[in-house]
Design a protein around this motif. Sequence first.
Motif, short mmCIF file in Angstrom:
data_model
loop_
_atom_site.label_atom_id
_atom_site.label_comp_id
_atom_site.label_asym_id
_atom_site.label_seq_id
_atom_site.Cartn_x
_atom_site.Cartn_y
_atom_site.Cartn_z
N GLU A 1 0.82 -1.22 0.00
CA GLU A 1 0.00 0.00 0.00
C GLU A 1 0.85 1.26 0.00
O GLU A 1 0.32 2.38 0.00
CB GLU A 1 -0.92 0.00 1.22
N GLY A 2 2.17 1.12 0.04
CA GLY A 2 3.06 2.27 -0.02
C GLY A 2 3.54 2.76 1.33
O GLY A 2 4.12 3.86 1.42
N ILE B 1 12.98 5.88 5.40
CA ILE B 1 11.54 5.95 5.70
C ILE B 1 10.69 5.87 4.44
O ILE B 1 9.55 5.40 4.46
CB ILE B 1 11.24 7.24 6.51
N ASP B 2 11.23 6.31 3.31
CA ASP B 2 10.48 6.29 2.05
C ASP B 2 10.77 5.06 1.20
O ASP B 2 10.38 5.02 0.03
CB ASP B 2 10.82 7.56 1.25
N THR C 1 -1.22 4.87 6.74
CA THR C 1 -0.74 3.78 5.90
C THR C 1 0.45 3.08 6.53
O THR C 1 0.69 1.89 6.29
CB THR C 1 -0.35 4.30 4.50
N ASN C 2 1.22 3.80 7.33
CA ASN C 2 2.39 3.23 7.98
C ASN C 2 1.98 2.35 9.16
O ASN C 2 0.83 2.37 9.60
CB ASN C 2 3.33 4.33 8.46
N LYS C 3 2.94 1.63 9.71
CA LYS C 3 2.61 0.70 10.79
C LYS C 3 3.78 0.56 11.76
O LYS C 3 4.94 0.67 11.37
CB LYS C 3 2.26 -0.67 10.19
#
Length: 410
Positions: free
Chosen positions: A209-210, A284-285, A314-316
């Motif tokens: 999902e990016g 991070i990207d 979106t991050n986890k």
Amino acid sequence: MQLRFLGGAREVGRSAILVNERLLLDFGMLTGNPPQFPVATPTPEAVVVSHGHLDHVGAIPSLLSGSARPSIHWTPPTAELAHTLATDTLKLHGGTLACPFTENDRKRVTEVSETHGYREPFEAAGHEVTFYNAGHIPGSAHVLVDDGDTRLLYTGDFHTDDQRLVAGTTARPDADAVLCESTYADVDHEDRNEVERRFVESVETTLWEGGTVVVPAFAIGRTQEILMICAAHDVPCYVDGMGKQVTEMLRRYPSYLRDPEAFRRAKSHARFVTGRDGQRRRIIDQRAAIITTSGMLSGGPAMSYIPEIRANPTNKITMTGYQVEGTPGRDLLETGRADIGGRIMAVSAGVEQYDFSAHADADGLRTFLDDYAGCEVLVNHGDRCEWFADRLRADGFDARAPERAATVVV
């Protein structure tokens, strides 16, 4: 045999048991603000260490702060891990009340260190001692102590099931009494394969999902377990913090690993963070899992990553270990907010927890103790020691849970 409980009794942390006033088993610290140490600093003739985690080895150098020079006995990996932890403690807390030893004390440890393999009996302070694989982390040991009258099995921390990093314990040496850890006495672990499947599925979904996944992990054991999982499932990952140094070190001890070749592949699969020239910000990207200390969000490179990824749903953040009450990791799981580097931050990124414990659960503890049904059982290293001892007595065991500072005879 006389045992004096200087720490680790009815608590998790600062394990320390003095045997016959001569032989000390472990000498750890209880992490916190401020840290806590055993209730007394004895002057043993020898020290025997079960494994290289801070709650079992964290205060070892303080035993050498005066004129005393007890010999210190451990497996080769434990000796190196203890050195790494002492160096880190000095880096973080040297010169403060949070650190009970000096750089000179740390250096003295190497002068009195004696390493031993599994099932190789040795003499320490007039006792015959033998290490057995405890299946917790590389080099972890059950400690069998024989004073000529009584054979005591000190389990240390142990696991009866296989992990990717180490195989579960199968050792059951004859003993008259067992001093048994009870960290997860009231917990049944989920099937390890299922935990791994859910973890990998969650990480892969987030990356697809990016998003980016930050995986807080303990430097010793948990970091290596997670990077082996990532390698097995071809999940791109970075490793940051003390776990990098520990991973490099463990390659030198293949006989203490379950699958040295799989470990080598996992190390090659991971990318190790140097922290130079803004590397962490760029990572991070990268749509990758970032395995980093600290496991409870109380410091380490995690303090750089969490603020950067926290605002994007979106991050986890996937917690992989037990979160002690009062730590930022525990607060984050319970409230969605945590003190990160001195600032209270709300986290919109997903927060999950996975049970990758390296300790035996309720069934594992009982399966292990079933082979010692006729022995006296002393319960320690747990939040519910008295409860577990009561359960054992109800099932016919001669069991009790000594209090901290208590002296008992077995």
